[in-house]
Design a protein around this motif. Sequence first.
Motif, mmCIF file in Angstrom:
data_model
loop_
_atom_site.group_PDB
_atom_site.id
_atom_site.type_symbol
_atom_site.label_atom_id
_atom_site.label_comp_id
_atom_site.label_asym_id
_atom_site.label_seq_id
_atom_site.Cartn_x
_atom_site.Cartn_y
_atom_site.Cartn_z
ATOM 1 N N LEU A 133 43.076 45.755 34.682
ATOM 2 C CA LEU A 133 42.799 45.505 36.092
ATOM 3 C C LEU A 133 43.974 44.749 36.692
ATOM 4 O O LEU A 133 44.413 43.730 36.157
ATOM 5 C CB LEU A 133 41.515 44.688 36.249
ATOM 6 N N ARG A 134 44.487 45.271 37.805
ATOM 7 C CA ARG A 134 45.580 44.608 38.532
ATOM 8 C C ARG A 134 45.181 44.548 40.002
ATOM 9 O O ARG A 134 44.832 45.569 40.614
ATOM 10 C CB ARG A 134 46.900 45.353 38.375
ATOM 11 N N ALA B 46 42.455 39.981 51.588
ATOM 12 C CA ALA B 46 42.446 41.424 51.372
ATOM 13 C C ALA B 46 42.868 41.668 49.934
ATOM 14 O O ALA B 46 43.970 41.306 49.530
ATOM 15 C CB ALA B 46 43.393 42.119 52.335
ATOM 16 N N LEU B 47 41.961 42.241 49.136
ATOM 17 C CA LEU B 47 42.227 42.528 47.733
ATOM 18 C C LEU B 47 42.524 44.018 47.576
ATOM 19 O O LEU B 47 41.688 44.856 47.923
ATOM 20 C CB LEU B 47 41.024 42.168 46.855
ATOM 21 N N SER B 48 43.714 44.315 47.085
ATOM 22 C CA SER B 48 44.087 45.698 46.822
ATOM 23 C C SER B 48 44.047 45.924 45.315
ATOM 24 O O SER B 48 44.779 45.280 44.570
ATOM 25 C CB SER B 48 45.490 45.992 47.361
ATOM 26 N N ILE B 49 43.173 46.811 44.883
ATOM 27 C CA ILE B 49 43.074 47.119 43.458
ATOM 28 C C ILE B 49 44.164 48.136 43.117
ATOM 29 O O ILE B 49 44.085 49.301 43.493
ATOM 30 C CB ILE B 49 41.683 47.663 43.101
ATOM 31 N N LEU B 50 45.179 47.661 42.424
ATOM 32 C CA LEU B 50 46.320 48.501 42.077
ATOM 33 C C LEU B 50 46.034 49.349 40.847
ATOM 34 O O LEU B 50 46.589 50.435 40.692
ATOM 35 C CB LEU B 50 47.550 47.625 41.830
ATOM 36 N N PRO C 299 40.981 55.719 41.646
ATOM 37 C CA PRO C 299 41.744 54.738 42.434
ATOM 38 C C PRO C 299 41.021 54.374 43.720
ATOM 39 O O PRO C 299 40.190 55.145 44.226
ATOM 40 C CB PRO C 299 43.056 55.476 42.721
ATOM 41 N N LEU C 300 41.311 53.189 44.229
ATOM 42 C CA LEU C 300 40.704 52.724 45.476
ATOM 43 C C LEU C 300 41.807 52.628 46.527
ATOM 44 O O LEU C 300 42.742 51.840 46.381
ATOM 45 C CB LEU C 300 40.033 51.361 45.272
ATOM 46 N N SER C 301 41.705 53.425 47.578
ATOM 47 C CA SER C 301 42.776 53.514 48.567
ATOM 48 C C SER C 301 42.710 52.412 49.620
ATOM 49 O O SER C 301 43.703 52.124 50.285
ATOM 50 C CB SER C 301 42.744 54.883 49.257
#
Length: 243
Positions: A173-174, A185-189, A195-197
């Motif tokens: 998890l990144r 704002a959390l962006s799941i890389l 994937p989550l855009s």
Amino acid sequence: MPGLPLELDQHPGIWRGGELARSACPGIASGFAALDAELPGGGWPCGALTEILPQHEGIGELRILGPALARLASRGKFIAWIAPPYLPYAPALAAAGIALERIVIVKTARDGDSLWAAEQALRSAACGGVLAWPRDIRYPQLRRLQLAAEDGRCLAVLFRPTGAVHEPSPAVLRIALATSAGGLALSILKRRGAPLSRPILLPAVPPAAANSNTSPGPDLHAVDSLASVATAAGSVPARFALA
């Protein structure tokens, strides 16, 4: 082997492209429903490496971990802080429900010592969570920490600079953190699954404070803060506040 397709379908290491992976170890609830809904296992992964890449230090990287750390401490588990860049602010940790007697702070002089301490803490079985701030770390060292996290089956979090996003990592998890309308704002890389855009937006006020009838005092910040503080050991340039 007619049963093989079903076995593969139920294997936690295999998932369909359009869904989240199943986790062999239930996640630790983050305390934020919007975030848990997007994490395999329904929370922060156990027995696996997580990387958090904040836009800058103190943006909120500790606040999003606060409920999980409090839950682990309530179970009698130690939380190891390996080479934090600032002194953790005890009153804010206590206000977040994290038992201070469960906090272990490890100071190191060299990166090699920090990585060794993190690996030992992960394998110890005494720690429910290990937080580390490596200044310089390579893929083979990340891989060792990932294997140690699997052995210890605890929450393992590395805080890394945003530039590390371009480096390969075995972390399952990144997450990149940025500010948004006073919140986060959390962006799941990277995650195990589709994937989550879009970023996940978290409010500026923590859930506990939002449900309280009293306004937070000056020491209860909505997002992690960096503020001057002096200690008996001398002047410390900043502190981590969590609450």
